[in-house]
Design an enzyme around this catalytic site. Structure first.
Site, mmCIF file in Angstrom:
data_model
loop_
_atom_site.group_PDB
_atom_site.id
_atom_site.type_symbol
_atom_site.label_atom_id
_atom_site.label_comp_id
_atom_site.label_asym_id
_atom_site.label_seq_id
_atom_site.Cartn_x
_atom_site.Cartn_y
_atom_site.Cartn_z
ATOM 1 N N GLY A 243 0.790 -1.219 0.000
ATOM 2 C CA GLY A 243 0.000 0.000 0.000
ATOM 3 C C GLY A 243 0.824 1.273 0.000
ATOM 4 N N VAL A 247 9.467 -2.817 -1.950
ATOM 5 C CA VAL A 247 10.713 -3.219 -1.313
ATOM 6 C C VAL A 247 11.537 -3.973 -2.353
ATOM 7 C CG1 VAL A 247 11.803 -4.605 0.498
ATOM 8 C CG2 VAL A 247 9.699 -3.359 0.985
ATOM 9 N N LYS A 262 13.490 0.207 0.823
ATOM 10 C CA LYS A 262 12.041 0.400 0.934
ATOM 11 C C LYS A 262 11.701 1.757 0.356
ATOM 12 C CE LYS A 262 8.511 0.689 4.599
ATOM 13 N NZ LYS A 262 8.316 0.489 6.060
ATOM 14 N N ASP A 363 4.038 1.304 16.361
ATOM 15 C CA ASP A 363 3.479 0.217 15.545
ATOM 16 C C ASP A 363 4.169 -1.104 15.895
ATOM 17 O OD1 ASP A 363 1.675 -0.817 13.767
ATOM 18 O OD2 ASP A 363 2.862 -0.379 11.983
#
Length: 561
Positions: A243, A247, A262, A363
């Site tokens: 989304g 990578v 990334k 996260d």
């Protein structure tokens, strides 16, 4: 670590690599096509061979089916030598297709093999065209299927233009050679060659065009290779697309150091327009510099970062070997309590350093904690996705990039209540998330089950968690279970107040230590392909991508909306 952002000019016009004795040498990336594009080209040759096998059969059947319409009153011919040529060409094409699909040879070998196949195909076409040609058939210059095949191979299979020109000239000469072999119009061999050259000269012109096409295709491939250069790193194979971006595997041009890059797409930067995008880029630099200063061995190392001219953000990180905890539990079930403590204490070490720098991860979840081997150490933890952390400073300029681009931070299944409410977060929010991770590792279950992200957030706000021993039907030491539930307290003041305090509380449980010999035995039994000393994220088949790229559960998708 002191780190300064990359000059954007180096991303587009990198300095030439230096030789040990000084000076410079050409980079191989300027002279070659990326490996993944070569593999795709090799696969296209296989697909062309499969289509050719089908066309050889269909064309021959159509020739027999349409004979009465184009030759009224003449008897239908039986099996002819051209029929055998068509069958042989179809069989050879099918064999090539299967060989390319199953063989492990290099893409460059298949590209060379494709040129040889093109020449043989041109010979087969020439023989079929001229074998048994009626004496009354006029021999006029024309573009034949030989020329079409030559152009197709030049466009589909990137090769050195000189090799393409050489092979194309040989392929075009198959027309005159076929005329000499078939004695068309009862011409002598020498006369047939001269007539064939006059008749097939358009195919020879197309051979020159094929060389030009090959030059254009290879130049485009080299431009792709150059465009993939990020600072001192050369992008390789695409690993995954998600989304927020992609990578890639990557290597350092001078050190040949394996890495993972990334990329965060430009549209994630406040639609990539105006002052909002500039602010997001500046925040990205601040946050990336902060993440790059984290030196714990249990934090994924950030080698480099930058912004390309099209405002694409990139991080250059370690290339890890192993798997994330999400995959570990999904594939192998809940973990023993001793192993869970071993993993959590390493994660605490990473978080303690980040918190001491005023950074909150926001996260923490199983997909962002990687487990693998490092040198001779087993079950070595790396905490991932420190690229979009948040400073706990009150200054508005320190708002995180995740918030700046309209992305709700965190994952609902592991989100602390204060974060869900939009209140001020600190290190204790990461402790709550780490408690959720511990719950998942011990029981194989999420703290709460919900059908939607909103229900999940509501349960983290209101509901008290069921002890994990009752959820997973597993034996968990009561003291460890109580500590995990303490981490899940709704009130941050009731939780362990730091990662260090949590780690010390885990150590005080006095459970038998998870030994390296046990970890080594587990890895050798379950993942022997992950060799010790492998380059540390993304090359192992068992590896899973960071959560910012790969959603791990239905509730996780809400953090991306």
């Amino acid at each position: 670590m002191s780190h300064s952002p990359i000059d954007q000019r180096d991303l587009i016009h990198p300095m030439p690599a230096s030789t040990p004795g000084g000076g410079s040498r050409p980079r191989t990336s300027d002279r070659s096509i990326p490996a993944d594009l070569l593999r795709e080209a090799a696969q296209r040759i296989g697909i062309m061979a499969l289509l050719a096998a089908i066309l050889w059969i269909v064309a021959n059947l159509l020739w027999h089916a349409t004979w009465p319409a184009f030759h009224p009153g003449q008897p239908q011919p039986g099996l002819r030598i051209p029929d055998a040529i068509c069958a042989g060409a179809a069989l050879a094409s099918l064999c090539l297709y299967l060989y390319i699909r199953r063989s492990k040879r290099s893409p460059q070998f298949f590209l060379s093999l494709g040129l040889g196949y093109m020449v043989l195909t041109c010979l087969a076409i020439g023989l079929v065209l001229h074998w048994g040609l009626p004496a009354t058939e006029p021999l006029l210059p024309a573009v034949t299927w030989i020329g079409v095949v030559i152009l197709m191979f030049a466009a589909v299979a990137p090769n050195d233009p000189r090799r393409v020109l050489f092979a194309s000239l040989i392929g075009a000469s198959m027309g005159p050679v076929s005329m000499a072999l078939t004695h068309v119009h009862s011409l002598a061999a020498a006369d047939a060659l001269r007539t064939g050259l006059l008749m097939h000269y358009p195919d020879f012109l197309l051979a020159g065009v094929a060389a030009v096409i090959a030059r254009v295709v290879t130049r485009l491939g080299r431009q792709v290779s150059k465009a993939r250069e990020m600072g001192s790193y050369q992008l390789g194979e695409l690993i995954s697309r998600g989304g927020m971006g992609e990578v890639y595997k990557a290597t350092h041009r001078m050190l040949a150091r394996p890495a993972a890059i990334k990329l965060i797409r430009a549209e994630m930067l406040a639609a990539g327009e105006g002052d909002a995008a500039d602010v997001a880029v500046r925040r990205f630099h601040r946050e990336a510099e902060a993440a790059a200063n984290l030196r714990s061995p249990h934090t994924v190392e950030l080698f480099d970062f930058g912004v390309t001219e099209d405002q694409t953000l990139y991080f250059v990180m370690e290339l890890l070997d192993g798997m994330d905890l999400e995959s570990l539990v999904r594939e192998h079930g809940p973990l023993p309590a001793r192993r869970v403590i071993h993993i959590l204490r390493q994660a605490c070490e990473s978080l303690e350093e980040a918190h001491s720098h005023g950074l909150v991860h926001r996260d923490i979840k199983p997909a962002n904690i990687h487990l693998g081997r490092l040198g001779i150490r087993y079950d070595f933890v790396k905490v991932l996705d420190f690229g979009l952390v948040k400073s706990v400073a009150k200054d508005d300029s320190q708002i995180s990039l995740a918030t700046a681009v309209g992305r709700t931070p965190g994952t609902p299944s592991y989100m602390a209540p204060e974060m869900a409410l939009g209140e001020t977060v600190d290190s204790r929010s990461d402790i709550y998330a780490l408690g959720c991770v511990a719950y998942f590792l011990l029981s194989g279950k999420l703290v709460f089950d919900a059908e939607s992200s909103f229900q999940m957030i509501a349960r983290h706000l209101r509901n008290e968690p069921v002890p994990p021993s009752l959820r997973g039907n597993v034996e968990i030491p009561p003291a460890l279970e109580a500590l995990v539930l303490k981490c899940l307290a709704k009130d941050p003041a009731a939780r362990p107040q730091s990662a260090k305090e949590f780690s010390e509380a885990l150590a005080s449980l006095r459970l038998p230590e998870w030994k390296q010999s046990e970890a080594a035995e587990w890895w050798d039994a379950h993942h022997p392909e992950s060799a010790p000393g492998a380059s540390p994220g993304l090359s192992s088949p068992s590896l899973r991508l960071p959560a910012a790229i790969r959603p791990v559960d239905p509730a996780a998708t809400a953090s991306r909306t």
